[in-house]
Design a protein around this motif. Sequence first.
Motif, PDB file in Angstrom:
ATOM      1  N   THR A  32      70.594  41.650  27.033  1.00 26.65           N
ATOM      2  CA  THR A  32      70.879  42.788  27.133  1.00 26.65           C
ATOM      3  C   THR A  32      71.865  44.171  26.256  1.00 26.65           C
ATOM      4  OG1 THR A  32      70.495  42.652  30.009  1.00 26.65           O
ATOM      5  CG2 THR A  32      71.412  44.579  29.566  1.00 26.65           C
ATOM      6  N   SER A  45      69.939  40.932  39.569  1.00 20.27           N
ATOM      7  CA  SER A  45      69.050  40.480  38.639  1.00 20.27           C
ATOM      8  C   SER A  45      69.322  42.473  37.398  1.00 20.27           C
ATOM      9  CB  SER A  45      67.296  40.353  38.693  1.00 20.27           C
ATOM     10  OG  SER A  45      67.213  41.590  39.496  1.00 20.27           O
ATOM     11  N   ILE A  46      68.611  42.149  36.491  1.00 16.16           N
ATOM     12  CA  ILE A  46      68.516  43.026  35.677  1.00 16.16           C
ATOM     13  C   ILE A  46      67.327  43.370  34.794  1.00 16.16           C
ATOM     14  CG2 ILE A  46      70.029  44.604  33.480  1.00 16.16           C
ATOM     15  CD1 ILE A  46      71.890  42.077  33.539  1.00 16.16           C
ATOM     16  N   ALA A  97      74.278  48.818  33.356  1.00 15.25           N
ATOM     17  CA  ALA A  97      73.665  47.666  33.397  1.00 15.25           C
ATOM     18  C   ALA A  97      73.478  45.844  33.683  1.00 15.25           C
ATOM     19  CB  ALA A  97      72.220  47.814  32.077  1.00 15.25           C
ATOM     20  N   ILE A  98      74.313  46.430  32.791  1.00 15.12           N
ATOM     21  CA  ILE A  98      74.813  44.421  33.785  1.00 15.12           C
ATOM     22  C   ILE A  98      75.746  44.576  34.907  1.00 15.12           C
ATOM     23  CG2 ILE A  98      76.616  43.185  32.808  1.00 15.12           C
ATOM     24  CD1 ILE A  98      75.518  43.355  29.918  1.00 15.12           C
ATOM     25  N   GLU A 114      76.066  38.907  29.067  1.00 18.27           N
ATOM     26  CA  GLU A 114      74.863  39.409  28.988  1.00 18.27           C
ATOM     27  C   GLU A 114      74.131  39.871  27.569  1.00 18.27           C
ATOM     28  OE1 GLU A 114      72.354  39.074  31.130  1.00 18.27           O
ATOM     29  OE2 GLU A 114      73.333  38.133  32.655  1.00 18.27           O
ATOM     30  N   GLY A 157      73.637  45.648  38.037  1.00 15.32           N
ATOM     31  CA  GLY A 157      72.072  44.103  37.769  1.00 15.32           C
ATOM     32  C   GLY A 157      73.080  43.579  38.508  1.00 15.32           C
ATOM     33  N   ARG A 158      74.372  43.261  37.993  1.00 16.28           N
ATOM     34  CA  ARG A 158      75.404  41.534  39.179  1.00 16.28           C
ATOM     35  C   ARG A 158      75.540  41.793  40.873  1.00 16.28           C
ATOM     36  NH1 ARG A 158      80.566  40.500  35.195  1.00 16.28           N
ATOM     37  NH2 ARG A 158      79.400  38.799  34.046  1.00 16.28           N
ATOM     38  N   ILE A 172      67.607  48.829  32.848  1.00 19.09           N
ATOM     39  CA  ILE A 172      67.602  48.862  31.441  1.00 19.09           C
ATOM     40  C   ILE A 172      67.929  50.363  31.638  1.00 19.09           C
ATOM     41  CG2 ILE A 172      67.756  48.702  29.110  1.00 19.09           C
ATOM     42  CD1 ILE A 172      67.122  45.351  30.025  1.00 19.09           C
TER      43      ILE A 172
END
Length: 228
Positions: A45, A91-92, A82-83, A42, A86-87, A97
């Motif tokens: 991001t 979604s992110i 965040a990543i 990502e 998000g997984r 964020i």
Amino acid sequence: MWLHSLGVAFLGGVICLDRVFLQAMISRPIVAGPVIGLVLSEPLTGLTIGAFIELLWIDRLPMGLYIPPNDSVATVLATAGAILAGRELGSIPRELIALAILLFLPTAFLAQQVDIWIAKTNARLSRKASEYARQGDIRGLAREHRFGLIKTFTGAFLVIIVCVVPGVMILAWVFPLLPERVLKALAYTYTFIPVLGIAVALNTIKLRGTIPLFAGIFLVAVTLLKIF
């Protein structure tokens, strides 16, 4: 997640070595963020978070005895948090964020205290290195330098590994429970952070030429692309 967390902590420790060893600007948030993002697939991001944190602390320079907050650690943690969260969520979004940045910003001050402790304890290593240099003991001199590098790596590694897993769990658990008003506030925060960062950057133009201005313009462009 544990495997990713160990990888992020190891890479974060290597990145933080640049703060005291190579000093090739790899540890700057604008570089560290995309590197961590790229490893976690990502990069955009990571670039966004790195640009946010770069602008916020671009005026904190390690001058004299002053050791600034460790923005490298904060960037690594916010990007990974965040990543990875998000997984878990699928979604992110920009609200996630913003929440990750707010959650992990204090770790910069925690890592700063670790850096201060390392700097104080390195005084003993410096005295021993000076003694080895007077004696012409190259191996002893190199050994003291290696100890200093190992301490820097270990300090950053431990802060990241201790904070990343609980942070991801908090993000993944709390974010879906947030009411609409809080999500809207986080969306505003996502927009406000670069505005605040650009104000800080503009104040440093005389110190660093046009780099802060370029970073600010680039960040605005990325933010507008993500919004629209």
